[in-house]
Design an enzyme around this catalytic site. Structure first.
Site, PDB file in Angstrom:
ATOM      1  N   GLU A  51      20.020  58.256  29.352  1.00 61.33           N
ATOM      2  CA  GLU A  51      20.831  57.420  28.471  1.00 61.33           C
ATOM      3  C   GLU A  51      19.972  56.342  27.804  1.00 61.33           C
ATOM      4  OE1 GLU A  51      24.883  54.654  28.937  1.00 61.33           O
ATOM      5  OE2 GLU A  51      23.765  55.312  30.701  1.00 61.33           O
ATOM      6  N   LYS A 118      29.418  58.284  23.620  1.00 63.61           N
ATOM      7  CA  LYS A 118      29.956  57.942  24.939  1.00 63.61           C
ATOM      8  C   LYS A 118      31.381  57.414  24.812  1.00 63.61           C
ATOM      9  CE  LYS A 118      28.619  55.242  29.055  1.00 63.61           C
ATOM     10  NZ  LYS A 118      27.564  54.326  29.591  1.00 63.61           N
ATOM     11  N   CYS A 154      26.722  59.190  31.331  1.00 62.85           N
ATOM     12  CA  CYS A 154      26.875  58.267  32.455  1.00 62.85           C
ATOM     13  C   CYS A 154      28.330  58.069  32.891  1.00 62.85           C
ATOM     14  CB  CYS A 154      26.206  56.935  32.121  1.00 62.85           C
ATOM     15  SG  CYS A 154      25.658  56.020  33.607  1.00 62.85           S
ATOM     16  N   LEU A 293       1.713  32.932  52.146  1.00 64.52           N
ATOM     17  CA  LEU A 293       1.843  33.701  53.379  1.00 64.52           C
ATOM     18  C   LEU A 293       1.973  32.727  54.549  1.00 64.52           C
ATOM     19  CD1 LEU A 293       1.826  36.651  54.393  1.00 64.52           C
ATOM     20  CD2 LEU A 293      -0.628  36.392  54.773  1.00 64.52           C
ATOM     21  N   ASN A 375      11.292  18.795  51.993  1.00 61.61           N
ATOM     22  CA  ASN A 375      11.197  19.371  50.660  1.00 61.61           C
ATOM     23  C   ASN A 375       9.880  19.012  49.972  1.00 61.61           C
ATOM     24  OD1 ASN A 375      13.701  20.544  50.905  1.00 61.61           O
ATOM     25  ND2 ASN A 375      14.793  18.894  49.874  1.00 61.61           N
TER      26      ASN A 375
END
Length: 549
Positions: A51, A118, A154, A293, A375
């Site tokens: 589509e 469609k 679809c 990390l 924070n």
């Protein structure tokens, strides 16, 4: 005429490809190359594209720009003029006068020989097609070889009428063009729906799906074929581009073929996350990725996703310990980076943190320490990571999960700073399941990371459970409240403590402002924070009864 047509059969190639939204000329070149490959390598009679393949899906408000649609029309004419020796069914927007349609165009021998508009335009969840398109109303049945083949797009296959209309018009095979995004369980839903349509009309159906990431959406491919009894006879792999031939016999029944193996939920979700991360980085032109990390499970999983998506050489990890970081966190982070082969740096934040405290000391004199100081630490890290991102043209991946984003357990301009959030729609319990799944493919996350209680490490001996209910309780409440729109009273009726449920609901409602400022992330559930959940920030509504009412 191909050998397939000479034997009264038909070879149709499902072109399960990844198109870039707005890259009209590049998409047209990919379509033409696929037509050539399908014809010359696969001896195909027909090639079917997803589509809106020409524009990519969803093009959204690009469709409102006159120059964009002029470009589409010109590219479509050039493309169809170059298609010879094969029939191509191409998804593209079609402008007729002032009306715009989501269309499938049948191109053969240099011309458009048929078109389908469609009929059913989805306007729910992540879909907004009524904003752009006018619904069609007529079937399209075209002769392909000796077979009359119906075309739908679809959403048309999710309701009974368009398929029945095509069958009544003489179709003996149905082709359905799709841009169907993934969420957990979606592949089974598709197969069930197509099985029902096939049995209702005694027609085999070929389902061709888009593959690739587009912002928060991931189209997972998995194109497949069902026979007239609704049995899956062929299944293309998920999350992989390719041209997949389907042979249709003279009796219009797909010939038996081996199906791709079904995947467990963790495997399906993991590969969608990898695809979403890879395409967001690649399509937006970044040179790689960087992330913080911490030694916790969220950043560990994010790192493995990034490496699996774009390779260890394009990923950098930065560990930024504070005065509250446990030694084991540093050890585990080093072990993860080493196991995955990524470049790794350690940049302590004690000096910038202490500097901020010193600058603010006169203003904060006499006030107790609270989340403000927590924070500040997170924002020190955000500044460092954004510096790496800017200097290296690497996207900053944030590492927060859906459980945290739901209740606001994140710092604006701190750990929320970044360009893409791979785990944004992944609840905490699923984070652990995905981490264990990835370790089963090759251990890269230390077992201690999976065993120790989760902590933000922004205060002495801090644990997530100090501020939040246990995730075994929190995640089921969030799933009910966010994804299923259940009221507090209904959730309590499921056996959860009323005070806990009210507190969780209040946290969700009050933190909409944070989620509006969060980066996009891969959607894997039926209700993600983004285009399919739109709540006001300023609101007096409460989704539960106040005491005394």
């Amino acid at each position: 005429m191909s050998s397939q047509q000479q034997t009264n059969g038909l070879r149709i190639v499902m072109a399960q490809l990844d198109f870039l939204v707005g890259a009209i000329d590049a998409n047209a070149r990919r379509i033409l190359a696929a037509c050539t490959e399908a014809r010359d390598r696969h001896a195909a009679d027909v090639v079917v594209f997803p589509e809106l393949a020409l524009t990519g899906y969803p093009p959204e408000d690009l469709l409102f720009r006159p120059h964009f649609m002029e470009h589409v029309q010109a590219a479509l004419e050039r493309l169809c003029g170059r298609i010879h020796g094969i029939t191509a069914i191409i998804g593209a927007p079609l402008l007729e006068g002032r009306l715009l349609y989501n269309a499938a165009l049948v191109c053969r021998d240099g011309a458009i020989v048929a078109q389908y508009k469609k009929q059913l335009l989805p306007n729910y969840s992540v879909f907004d097609e009524k904003r752009y398109f006018t619904p069609g109303g007529q079937p399209c049945v075209v002769m392909l070889g000796e077979l009359p083949v119906g075309i739908t797009i679809c959403e048309d296959i999710w309701q009974a009428a368009p398929a029945a209309q095509a069958a009544a018009a003489g179709a003996r095979v149905l082709i359905n063009l799709n841009a169907s995004p993934f969420h957990a369980g979606k592949r089974d839903e598709r197969e069930q729906v197509l099985a029902a349509r096939a049995r209702e009309n005694a027609l085999p159906i070929i389902y061709v799906n888009l593959v690739g990431g587009q912002d928060e959406l991931v189209f997972d491919g998995g194109s497949f074929v069902v026979d007239a009894q609704g049995q899956v006879t062929q299944h293309a792999p998920a999350c992989v581009e390719g041209l997949y031939p389907v042979d249709i016999a003279a009796a219009a029944v797909p010939l038996p073929a081996a199906c791709a193996p079904r995947q467990v939920t963790e495997a399906a979700v993991y590969e969608v996350l990898v695809l979403g991360v890879r395409d967001y980085i690649r399509k937006n032109g970044f040179d790689g990725a960087v992330l913080g990390l911490s030694g916790g499970v969220d950043s560990a999983l994010t790192l493995t996703l990034a490496v699996d998506a774009i390779g260890a050489g394009q990923v950098e990890a930065v560990m930024m310990p504070s005065r509250y970081t446990a030694a084991m966190s540093l050890e585990d982070a080093r072990a993860e980076a080493t196991a995955l082969g990524v470049q790794y740096r350690e940049i302590p934040i004690e000096r910038p943190f202490a500097s901020f405290l010193e600058v603010l000391a006169p203003a904060f004199a006499g006030l107790p320490a609270d989340t403000t100081e927590e924070n500040i630490q997170a924002r020190c890290r955000g500044i460092i990571l954004m510096a790496f991102s800017n200097k290296q043209r690497r996207i900053l991946l944030t590492t927060g999960n859906k459980s945290e984003m739901s209740v606001g357990y994140a710092t604006l301009y701190g750990d929320m700073a970044g360009g893409f959030a791979p785990l944004k729609d992944v609840p905490k319990l699923l984070v652990y399941r995905l981490a264990r799944y990835r370790n089963a493919q090759g251990a890269v996350i230390p077992q201690r990371v999976l065993d120790r209680p989760p902590s933000a490490e922004l205060a002495p001996d801090q644990k997530d459970s100090d501020s939040l209910p246990p995730y075994a309780i929190l995640d089921p409440i969030l799933e009910r409240y966010i994804e299923r729109d259940m009221s507090v009273e209904r959730i309590v009726a499921d056996g959860f403590d009323a005070a806990v449920v009210r507190r969780v609901a209040t946290l969700v409602d009050r933190n909409e402002y944070k989620r509006r400022q969060a980066p996009p992330g891969v959607r894997i559930t039926q209700r993600a924070f983004g285009r399919d959940r739109r709540y006001p920030i300023t609101s007096g509504y409460q989704n539960f009864q106040n005491e005394g009412d």
